[in-house]
Design a protein around this motif. Structure first.
Motif, PDB file in Angstrom:
ATOM      1  N   ALA A  51      56.954 -50.369  47.540  1.00 32.84           N
ATOM      2  CA  ALA A  51      56.211 -51.174  46.575  1.00 32.84           C
ATOM      3  C   ALA A  51      55.226 -52.054  47.337  1.00 32.84           C
ATOM      4  O   ALA A  51      55.560 -52.626  48.379  1.00 32.84           O
ATOM      5  CB  ALA A  51      57.165 -52.042  45.756  1.00 32.84           C
ATOM      6  N   ARG A  52      54.025 -52.129  46.825  1.00 34.02           N
ATOM      7  CA  ARG A  52      52.997 -52.984  47.438  1.00 34.02           C
ATOM      8  C   ARG A  52      52.383 -53.851  46.354  1.00 34.02           C
ATOM      9  O   ARG A  52      52.333 -53.484  45.206  1.00 34.02           O
ATOM     10  CB  ARG A  52      51.907 -52.135  48.081  1.00 34.02           C
ATOM     11  N   ARG A  53      51.875 -54.977  46.794  1.00 34.02           N
ATOM     12  CA  ARG A  53      51.188 -55.856  45.846  1.00 34.02           C
ATOM     13  C   ARG A  53      49.943 -56.426  46.498  1.00 34.02           C
ATOM     14  O   ARG A  53      49.836 -56.483  47.729  1.00 34.02           O
ATOM     15  CB  ARG A  53      52.109 -56.973  45.359  1.00 34.02           C
ATOM     16  N   LEU A  54      49.041 -56.853  45.665  1.00 32.28           N
ATOM     17  CA  LEU A  54      47.826 -57.468  46.169  1.00 32.28           C
ATOM     18  C   LEU A  54      48.148 -58.850  46.715  1.00 32.28           C
ATOM     19  O   LEU A  54      48.995 -59.563  46.182  1.00 32.28           O
ATOM     20  CB  LEU A  54      46.786 -57.585  45.048  1.00 32.28           C
ATOM     21  N   LYS A  55      47.475 -59.205  47.771  1.00 34.67           N
ATOM     22  CA  LYS A  55      47.681 -60.528  48.347  1.00 34.67           C
ATOM     23  C   LYS A  55      46.671 -61.465  47.685  1.00 34.67           C
ATOM     24  O   LYS A  55      45.539 -61.575  48.129  1.00 34.67           O
ATOM     25  CB  LYS A  55      47.486 -60.479  49.854  1.00 34.67           C
ATOM     26  N   ALA A  56      47.108 -62.088  46.633  1.00 39.58           N
ATOM     27  CA  ALA A  56      46.252 -62.997  45.876  1.00 39.58           C
ATOM     28  C   ALA A  56      47.160 -64.055  45.242  1.00 39.58           C
ATOM     29  O   ALA A  56      48.362 -63.852  45.125  1.00 39.58           O
ATOM     30  CB  ALA A  56      45.498 -62.226  44.800  1.00 39.58           C
ATOM     31  N   PRO A  57      46.606 -65.151  44.848  1.00 43.21           N
ATOM     32  CA  PRO A  57      47.426 -66.161  44.170  1.00 43.21           C
ATOM     33  C   PRO A  57      48.075 -65.560  42.917  1.00 43.21           C
ATOM     34  O   PRO A  57      47.430 -64.812  42.182  1.00 43.21           O
ATOM     35  CB  PRO A  57      46.423 -67.256  43.789  1.00 43.21           C
ATOM     36  N   VAL A  58      49.364 -65.851  42.735  1.00 40.23           N
ATOM     37  CA  VAL A  58      50.080 -65.306  41.583  1.00 40.23           C
ATOM     38  C   VAL A  58      50.827 -66.420  40.864  1.00 40.23           C
ATOM     39  O   VAL A  58      51.122 -67.467  41.440  1.00 40.23           O
ATOM     40  CB  VAL A  58      51.087 -64.208  42.000  1.00 40.23           C
ATOM     41  N   ALA A  59      51.146 -66.146  39.623  1.00 46.55           N
ATOM     42  CA  ALA A  59      51.926 -67.104  38.838  1.00 46.55           C
ATOM     43  C   ALA A  59      53.350 -67.168  39.390  1.00 46.55           C
ATOM     44  O   ALA A  59      53.829 -66.229  40.023  1.00 46.55           O
ATOM     45  CB  ALA A  59      51.941 -66.669  37.369  1.00 46.55           C
ATOM     46  N   GLU A  60      54.022 -68.278  39.142  1.00 51.82           N
ATOM     47  CA  GLU A  60      55.382 -68.475  39.652  1.00 51.82           C
ATOM     48  C   GLU A  60      56.333 -67.380  39.170  1.00 51.82           C
ATOM     49  O   GLU A  60      57.174 -66.902  39.935  1.00 51.82           O
ATOM     50  CB  GLU A  60      55.895 -69.849  39.213  1.00 51.82           C
ATOM     51  N   GLN A  61      56.198 -66.949  37.916  1.00 51.11           N
ATOM     52  CA  GLN A  61      57.091 -65.903  37.413  1.00 51.11           C
ATOM     53  C   GLN A  61      56.870 -64.575  38.140  1.00 51.11           C
ATOM     54  O   GLN A  61      57.805 -63.819  38.376  1.00 51.11           O
ATOM     55  CB  GLN A  61      56.936 -65.702  35.911  1.00 51.11           C
ATOM     56  N   HIS A  62      55.633 -64.289  38.550  1.00 57.56           N
ATOM     57  CA  HIS A  62      55.362 -63.080  39.325  1.00 57.56           C
ATOM     58  C   HIS A  62      56.033 -63.171  40.692  1.00 57.56           C
ATOM     59  O   HIS A  62      56.601 -62.191  41.181  1.00 57.56           O
ATOM     60  CB  HIS A  62      53.858 -62.856  39.500  1.00 57.56           C
ATOM     61  N   GLU A  63      55.952 -64.327  41.296  1.00 59.36           N
ATOM     62  CA  GLU A  63      56.575 -64.521  42.606  1.00 59.36           C
ATOM     63  C   GLU A  63      58.093 -64.384  42.502  1.00 59.36           C
ATOM     64  O   GLU A  63      58.730 -63.766  43.360  1.00 59.36           O
ATOM     65  CB  GLU A  63      56.191 -65.877  43.195  1.00 59.36           C
ATOM     66  N   ARG A  64      58.697 -64.941  41.448  1.00 55.10           N
ATOM     67  CA  ARG A  64      60.149 -64.815  41.254  1.00 55.10           C
ATOM     68  C   ARG A  64      60.540 -63.347  41.085  1.00 55.10           C
ATOM     69  O   ARG A  64      61.531 -62.878  41.645  1.00 55.10           O
ATOM     70  CB  ARG A  64      60.618 -65.630  40.050  1.00 55.10           C
ATOM     71  N   PHE A  65      59.753 -62.621  40.300  1.00 52.66           N
ATOM     72  CA  PHE A  65      60.033 -61.198  40.104  1.00 52.66           C
ATOM     73  C   PHE A  65      59.949 -60.452  41.430  1.00 52.66           C
ATOM     74  O   PHE A  65      60.821 -59.652  41.765  1.00 52.66           O
ATOM     75  CB  PHE A  65      59.058 -60.572  39.100  1.00 52.66           C
ATOM     76  N   TRP A  66      58.889 -60.700  42.193  1.00 51.82           N
ATOM     77  CA  TRP A  66      58.712 -60.019  43.476  1.00 51.82           C
ATOM     78  C   TRP A  66      59.878 -60.311  44.415  1.00 51.82           C
ATOM     79  O   TRP A  66      60.401 -59.420  45.066  1.00 51.82           O
ATOM     80  CB  TRP A  66      57.378 -60.433  44.104  1.00 51.82           C
ATOM     81  N   GLN A  67      60.304 -61.573  44.470  1.00 48.10           N
ATOM     82  CA  GLN A  67      61.425 -61.936  45.329  1.00 48.10           C
ATOM     83  C   GLN A  67      62.719 -61.251  44.878  1.00 48.10           C
ATOM     84  O   GLN A  67      63.517 -60.819  45.706  1.00 48.10           O
ATOM     85  CB  GLN A  67      61.606 -63.460  45.377  1.00 48.10           C
ATOM     86  N   SER A  68      62.914 -61.130  43.569  1.00 41.48           N
ATOM     87  CA  SER A  68      64.126 -60.434  43.092  1.00 41.48           C
ATOM     88  C   SER A  68      64.063 -58.950  43.427  1.00 41.48           C
ATOM     89  O   SER A  68      65.075 -58.329  43.753  1.00 41.48           O
ATOM     90  CB  SER A  68      64.322 -60.639  41.594  1.00 41.48           C
ATOM     91  N   LEU A  69      62.871 -58.383  43.408  1.00 36.41           N
ATOM     92  CA  LEU A  69      62.702 -56.976  43.782  1.00 36.41           C
ATOM     93  C   LEU A  69      63.005 -56.781  45.262  1.00 36.41           C
ATOM     94  O   LEU A  69      63.699 -55.840  45.655  1.00 36.41           O
ATOM     95  CB  LEU A  69      61.275 -56.521  43.459  1.00 36.41           C
ATOM     96  N   ILE A  70      62.523 -57.687  46.079  1.00 40.38           N
ATOM     97  CA  ILE A  70      62.738 -57.577  47.528  1.00 40.38           C
ATOM     98  C   ILE A  70      64.225 -57.683  47.877  1.00 40.38           C
ATOM     99  O   ILE A  70      64.723 -56.969  48.746  1.00 40.38           O
ATOM    100  CB  ILE A  70      61.944 -58.692  48.261  1.00 40.38           C
ATOM    101  N   THR A  71      64.950 -58.540  47.187  1.00 44.48           N
ATOM    102  CA  THR A  71      66.354 -58.783  47.536  1.00 44.48           C
ATOM    103  C   THR A  71      67.336 -57.874  46.805  1.00 44.48           C
ATOM    104  O   THR A  71      68.524 -57.891  47.122  1.00 44.48           O
ATOM    105  CB  THR A  71      66.736 -60.243  47.266  1.00 44.48           C
ATOM    106  N   SER A  72      66.860 -57.071  45.860  1.00 46.96           N
ATOM    107  CA  SER A  72      67.787 -56.187  45.123  1.00 46.96           C
ATOM    108  C   SER A  72      68.182 -55.010  46.001  1.00 46.96           C
ATOM    109  O   SER A  72      67.477 -54.609  46.901  1.00 46.96           O
ATOM    110  CB  SER A  72      67.147 -55.693  43.823  1.00 46.96           C
ATOM    111  N   THR A  73      69.361 -54.467  45.707  1.00 47.53           N
ATOM    112  CA  THR A  73      69.830 -53.276  46.410  1.00 47.53           C
ATOM    113  C   THR A  73      69.868 -52.138  45.420  1.00 47.53           C
ATOM    114  O   THR A  73      70.799 -52.009  44.629  1.00 47.53           O
ATOM    115  CB  THR A  73      71.228 -53.498  47.017  1.00 47.53           C
ATOM    116  N   LEU A  74      68.848 -51.320  45.466  1.00 46.57           N
ATOM    117  CA  LEU A  74      68.768 -50.193  44.517  1.00 46.57           C
ATOM    118  C   LEU A  74      69.656 -49.073  44.933  1.00 46.57           C
ATOM    119  O   LEU A  74      69.863 -48.549  45.835  1.00 46.57           O
ATOM    120  CB  LEU A  74      67.319 -49.723  44.391  1.00 46.57           C
TER     121      LEU A  74
END
Length: 130
Positions: A107-130
């Motif tokens: 998964a990749r994302r653009l490096k740009a300012p994001v809303a707090e909820q987007h950052e929370r989602f991204w962090q949960s994606l990074i730490t999840s174990t699929l």
């Protein structure tokens, strides 16, 4: 892992078909990710099957899961998607008889300012174990 599954109530007929060199499958279109994965990693390893029969085709893994549960054919689906019905005895994981493969997803994302909820989602994606 991408694993082959079938409805538990449909295992006996499948075993008869396999004994005759036939394998009914739920196929994915060749131009979608799952279809490319099947063509590259699964179908070439079915050399012990004389006749792979594409019973139906779908681009949706959840649809393939339900069709396999209904006995239309074997579907290859992510283990994380099938684990609950397998644990409940509704589906059978056929990895001991048919090939499976490991999927590597990036998964990749653009490096740009994001809303707090987007950052929370991204962090949960990074730490999840699929």
């Amino acid at each position: 892992r991408l694993v082959p599954v079938l409805g538990a109530n449909h295992l006996a007929p499948l075993q008869k078909q396999l004994a005759h060199g036939e394998l009914p499958i739920i196929a994915y279109p060749q131009d979608v990710f799952m279809g490319m994965l099947m063509n590259r990693d699964i179908l070439p390893r079915l050399d012990h099957v004389d006749d792979v029969r594409r019973r139906t085709e779908t681009a949706l893994t959840i649809a393939a899961l339900h069709m396999a549960g209904a006995g239309l054919g074997v579907a290859w689906v992510p283990l994380t998607l099938a684990s609950r019905p397998i644990d409940e005895g509704m589906l059978v994981n056929l990895s001991n008889q048919l090939p499976s493969t490991t999927m590597h997803l990036i998964a990749r994302r653009l490096k740009a300012p994001v809303a707090e909820q987007h950052e929370r989602f991204w962090q949960s994606l990074i730490t999840s174990t699929l």
